[in-house]
Scaffold this motif. Structure first.
Motif, PDB file in Angstrom:
ATOM      1  N   THR A 221     -19.806  10.683  -4.480  1.00  0.00           N
ATOM      2  CA  THR A 221     -18.482   9.588  -4.915  1.00  0.00           C
ATOM      3  C   THR A 221     -17.484  10.676  -5.808  1.00  0.00           C
ATOM      4  O   THR A 221     -16.547   9.885  -6.088  1.00  0.00           O
ATOM      5  CB  THR A 221     -18.852   8.299  -5.659  1.00  0.00           C
ATOM      6  OG1 THR A 221     -19.206   8.872  -7.074  1.00  0.00           O
ATOM      7  CG2 THR A 221     -19.977   7.748  -4.988  1.00  0.00           C
ATOM      8  N   LEU A 222     -17.767  11.772  -5.782  1.00  0.00           N
ATOM      9  CA  LEU A 222     -16.652  12.481  -6.562  1.00  0.00           C
ATOM     10  C   LEU A 222     -15.583  12.770  -5.622  1.00  0.00           C
ATOM     11  O   LEU A 222     -15.676  13.217  -4.347  1.00  0.00           O
ATOM     12  CB  LEU A 222     -17.277  14.000  -6.953  1.00  0.00           C
ATOM     13  CG  LEU A 222     -18.071  13.966  -8.214  1.00  0.00           C
ATOM     14  CD1 LEU A 222     -18.568  15.348  -8.599  1.00  0.00           C
ATOM     15  CD2 LEU A 222     -17.371  13.257  -9.508  1.00  0.00           C
ATOM     16  N   LEU A 223     -13.987  12.971  -6.143  1.00  0.00           N
ATOM     17  CA  LEU A 223     -13.066  12.898  -5.312  1.00  0.00           C
ATOM     18  C   LEU A 223     -12.409  14.379  -5.514  1.00  0.00           C
ATOM     19  O   LEU A 223     -11.676  14.657  -6.016  1.00  0.00           O
ATOM     20  CB  LEU A 223     -11.953  12.043  -5.555  1.00  0.00           C
ATOM     21  CG  LEU A 223     -12.291  10.548  -5.401  1.00  0.00           C
ATOM     22  CD1 LEU A 223     -11.117   9.839  -5.818  1.00  0.00           C
ATOM     23  CD2 LEU A 223     -12.221  10.409  -3.863  1.00  0.00           C
ATOM     24  N   ASP A 224     -13.377  15.444  -5.009  1.00  0.00           N
ATOM     25  CA  ASP A 224     -13.155  16.858  -5.091  1.00  0.00           C
ATOM     26  C   ASP A 224     -12.165  16.930  -3.905  1.00  0.00           C
ATOM     27  O   ASP A 224     -11.667  15.788  -3.206  1.00  0.00           O
ATOM     28  CB  ASP A 224     -14.313  17.591  -5.024  1.00  0.00           C
ATOM     29  CG  ASP A 224     -15.062  17.322  -3.516  1.00  0.00           C
ATOM     30  OD1 ASP A 224     -15.095  16.140  -3.148  1.00  0.00           O
ATOM     31  OD2 ASP A 224     -15.494  18.334  -2.935  1.00  0.00           O
ATOM     32  N   LEU A 225     -11.698  17.971  -3.288  1.00  0.00           N
ATOM     33  CA  LEU A 225     -10.785  18.116  -2.189  1.00  0.00           C
ATOM     34  C   LEU A 225     -11.387  17.462  -0.843  1.00  0.00           C
ATOM     35  O   LEU A 225     -10.706  16.852  -0.254  1.00  0.00           O
ATOM     36  CB  LEU A 225     -10.715  19.710  -1.940  1.00  0.00           C
ATOM     37  CG  LEU A 225      -9.506  20.040  -0.693  1.00  0.00           C
ATOM     38  CD1 LEU A 225      -8.412  19.542  -1.003  1.00  0.00           C
ATOM     39  CD2 LEU A 225      -9.541  21.650  -0.703  1.00  0.00           C
ATOM     40  N   THR A 226     -12.738  17.651  -0.834  1.00  0.00           N
ATOM     41  CA  THR A 226     -13.337  16.970   0.517  1.00  0.00           C
ATOM     42  C   THR A 226     -13.357  15.578   0.388  1.00  0.00           C
ATOM     43  O   THR A 226     -13.016  14.832   1.258  1.00  0.00           O
ATOM     44  CB  THR A 226     -14.552  17.637   0.929  1.00  0.00           C
ATOM     45  OG1 THR A 226     -14.680  19.121   1.078  1.00  0.00           O
ATOM     46  CG2 THR A 226     -15.235  16.936   2.195  1.00  0.00           C
ATOM     47  N   GLY A 227     -13.689  15.058  -1.014  1.00  0.00           N
ATOM     48  CA  GLY A 227     -13.705  13.689  -1.094  1.00  0.00           C
ATOM     49  C   GLY A 227     -12.289  13.263  -1.029  1.00  0.00           C
ATOM     50  O   GLY A 227     -12.284  11.977  -0.478  1.00  0.00           O
ATOM     51  N   MET A 228     -11.385  13.830  -1.609  1.00  0.00           N
ATOM     52  CA  MET A 228     -10.030  13.260  -1.451  1.00  0.00           C
ATOM     53  C   MET A 228      -9.515  13.059  -0.194  1.00  0.00           C
ATOM     54  O   MET A 228      -8.960  12.406   0.290  1.00  0.00           O
ATOM     55  CB  MET A 228      -9.042  14.093  -2.353  1.00  0.00           C
ATOM     56  CG  MET A 228      -7.701  13.500  -2.283  1.00  0.00           C
ATOM     57  SD  MET A 228      -7.871  12.110  -3.452  1.00  0.00           S
ATOM     58  CE  MET A 228      -7.838  12.473  -5.023  1.00  0.00           C
ATOM     59  N   ALA A 229      -9.849  14.169   0.728  1.00  0.00           N
ATOM     60  CA  ALA A 229      -9.545  14.337   1.998  1.00  0.00           C
ATOM     61  C   ALA A 229     -10.313  13.024   2.777  1.00  0.00           C
ATOM     62  O   ALA A 229      -9.355  12.313   3.585  1.00  0.00           O
ATOM     63  CB  ALA A 229      -9.813  15.737   2.776  1.00  0.00           C
ATOM     64  N   ARG A 230     -11.486  12.721   2.591  1.00  0.00           N
ATOM     65  CA  ARG A 230     -12.088  11.709   3.144  1.00  0.00           C
ATOM     66  C   ARG A 230     -11.270  10.375   2.968  1.00  0.00           C
ATOM     67  O   ARG A 230     -11.338   9.395   3.821  1.00  0.00           O
ATOM     68  CB  ARG A 230     -13.450  11.748   3.100  1.00  0.00           C
ATOM     69  CG  ARG A 230     -14.499  12.861   3.735  1.00  0.00           C
ATOM     70  CD  ARG A 230     -15.768  12.908   3.005  1.00  0.00           C
ATOM     71  NE  ARG A 230     -16.438  11.840   3.309  1.00  0.00           N
ATOM     72  CZ  ARG A 230     -17.948  11.832   3.099  1.00  0.00           C
ATOM     73  NH1 ARG A 230     -18.310  12.941   2.402  1.00  0.00           N
ATOM     74  NH2 ARG A 230     -18.442  10.747   3.479  1.00  0.00           N
ATOM     75  N   THR A 231     -10.971  10.217   1.668  1.00  0.00           N
ATOM     76  CA  THR A 231     -10.375   9.105   1.272  1.00  0.00           C
ATOM     77  C   THR A 231      -8.962   8.587   1.891  1.00  0.00           C
ATOM     78  O   THR A 231      -8.648   7.617   2.340  1.00  0.00           O
ATOM     79  CB  THR A 231     -10.185   8.936  -0.201  1.00  0.00           C
ATOM     80  OG1 THR A 231     -11.480   9.189  -1.181  1.00  0.00           O
ATOM     81  CG2 THR A 231      -9.567   7.766  -0.938  1.00  0.00           C
ATOM     82  N   ILE A 232      -8.077   9.904   1.729  1.00  0.00           N
ATOM     83  CA  ILE A 232      -7.013   9.688   2.697  1.00  0.00           C
ATOM     84  C   ILE A 232      -6.925   9.287   4.004  1.00  0.00           C
ATOM     85  O   ILE A 232      -6.492   8.597   4.712  1.00  0.00           O
ATOM     86  CB  ILE A 232      -6.281  11.074   2.312  1.00  0.00           C
ATOM     87  CG1 ILE A 232      -5.901  11.206   0.786  1.00  0.00           C
ATOM     88  CG2 ILE A 232      -4.819  11.196   3.265  1.00  0.00           C
ATOM     89  CD1 ILE A 232      -5.324  12.617   0.777  1.00  0.00           C
ATOM     90  N   ILE A 233      -7.955  10.066   4.766  1.00  0.00           N
ATOM     91  CA  ILE A 233      -8.570   9.936   6.165  1.00  0.00           C
ATOM     92  C   ILE A 233      -8.778   8.457   6.477  1.00  0.00           C
ATOM     93  O   ILE A 233      -8.415   7.694   7.458  1.00  0.00           O
ATOM     94  CB  ILE A 233      -9.506  10.567   6.883  1.00  0.00           C
ATOM     95  CG1 ILE A 233      -8.850  12.218   6.598  1.00  0.00           C
ATOM     96  CG2 ILE A 233      -9.908  10.145   8.030  1.00  0.00           C
ATOM     97  CD1 ILE A 233      -9.872  13.066   7.047  1.00  0.00           C
ATOM     98  N   ALA A 234      -9.401   7.686   5.567  1.00  0.00           N
ATOM     99  CA  ALA A 234      -9.978   6.398   5.732  1.00  0.00           C
ATOM    100  C   ALA A 234      -8.673   5.514   5.666  1.00  0.00           C
ATOM    101  O   ALA A 234      -8.756   4.261   6.087  1.00  0.00           O
ATOM    102  CB  ALA A 234     -10.937   6.220   4.554  1.00  0.00           C
ATOM    103  N   ARG A 235      -7.632   5.802   4.900  1.00  0.00           N
ATOM    104  CA  ARG A 235      -6.357   5.037   4.907  1.00  0.00           C
ATOM    105  C   ARG A 235      -5.395   5.373   6.023  1.00  0.00           C
ATOM    106  O   ARG A 235      -4.697   4.391   6.354  1.00  0.00           O
ATOM    107  CB  ARG A 235      -5.666   5.157   3.455  1.00  0.00           C
ATOM    108  CG  ARG A 235      -6.680   4.754   2.479  1.00  0.00           C
ATOM    109  CD  ARG A 235      -5.948   4.891   1.018  1.00  0.00           C
ATOM    110  NE  ARG A 235      -6.722   4.552  -0.226  1.00  0.00           N
ATOM    111  CZ  ARG A 235      -6.310   4.645  -1.489  1.00  0.00           C
ATOM    112  NH1 ARG A 235      -5.249   5.287  -1.839  1.00  0.00           N
ATOM    113  NH2 ARG A 235      -7.112   4.045  -2.219  1.00  0.00           N
TER     114      ARG A 235
END
Length: 246
Positions: free
Chosen positions: A176-190
């Motif tokens: 659940t950490l929003l590192d670079l990959t985590g942030m990218a996955r969150t943006i892609i989900a939106r």
């Protein structure tokens, strides 16, 4: 297929926020890891097999199991023990940030320890004998001779290890950490734009890696500059007397 470049520019600040967390994880883990690796490497070169056994087991485990498994063991496994949940360690182990730091630090410590061990064993025996002839104690030899020479030898390989740790840090997103990959996955989900966002994240990883490579090359030149002077002097001596070339 058409690319929507505006998505990259729109979400670039958020990707950079994730990149800052990635750098933070790598920097802290790298410092803790190298602090653990030095004593592990020194124990690994001990002539006593019983002293070598514990660091060998540690290194064997962390090099022989996937980093993702280690992260899950720390993040999910610690909560299975009531004694851990009742201890002061739970303040750290209940946070995904610190679980990632612990996993990355212990993992890179194992790899770095083996690199440093190899570098220590690559130091010419004559340098150690010269230190002994000067009456240096073992701790003084380690501080003045062994570790400075070992770090000079190991630096190129450690630069590669740090880049591998940078890429491995993308696994922090699994807890659940929003590192670079985590942030990218969150943006892609939106936005449903995986190609553009993952391309942008990949370019940021590439830029960070390039900075690491350049920085380590400069540091390597500084630490090993004595070798340049030695080769220069040897070249001048062979010009004076060609028989010295052999």
């Amino acid at each position: 297929m058409s690319w929507d470049w505006s998505i990259i520019w729109q979400y670039l600040p958020r990707l950079l926020d994730g990149a800052l967390l990635t750098l933070e994880l790598v920097a802290i883990s790298g410092l803790i890891g190298i602090a653990l690796a030095v004593p592990l490497a020194l124990l690994r070169v001990s002539p006593n097999p019983w002293v070598r056994a514990l660091p060998f087991a540690y290194i064997f485990f962390f090099r022989g199991t996937p980093l993702l498994v280690q992260i899950f063991l720390i993040y999910y496994g610690a909560s299975q023990f009531e004694a851990v949940k009742q201890s002061v360690l739970w303040n750290l182990l209940s946070e995904p940030y610190w679980c990632a730091i612990i996993a990355f630090s212990m993992n890179t410590a194992a790899y770095s320890a083996e690199l440093i061990r190899g570098a220590i064993q690559a130091i010419p025996r004559g340098e150690i004998e010269a230190a002994e002839a000067l009456g240096m104690s073992k701790p003084l030899q380690v501080r003045r001779i062994v570790l400075p020479r070992a770090f000079g030898i190991v630096l190129p390989a450690y630069g590669n290890e740090l880049i591998l740790m940078l890429k491995g840090s993308s696994l922090a997103s699994t807890i659940t950490l929003l590192d670079l990959t985590g942030m990218a996955r969150t943006i892609i989900a939106r936005t449903y734009t995986p190609l553009e966002i993952f391309f942008a994240a990949g370019m940021i990883y590439l830029l960070i890696s390039a900075c690491f490579i350049g920085g380590f090359r400069l540091l390597e030149r500084r630490l090993n500059r004595y070798q340049h002077y030695r080769h220069h002097i040897a070249h001048e001596m062979t010009e004076v007397d060609p028989r010295l070339q052999d």
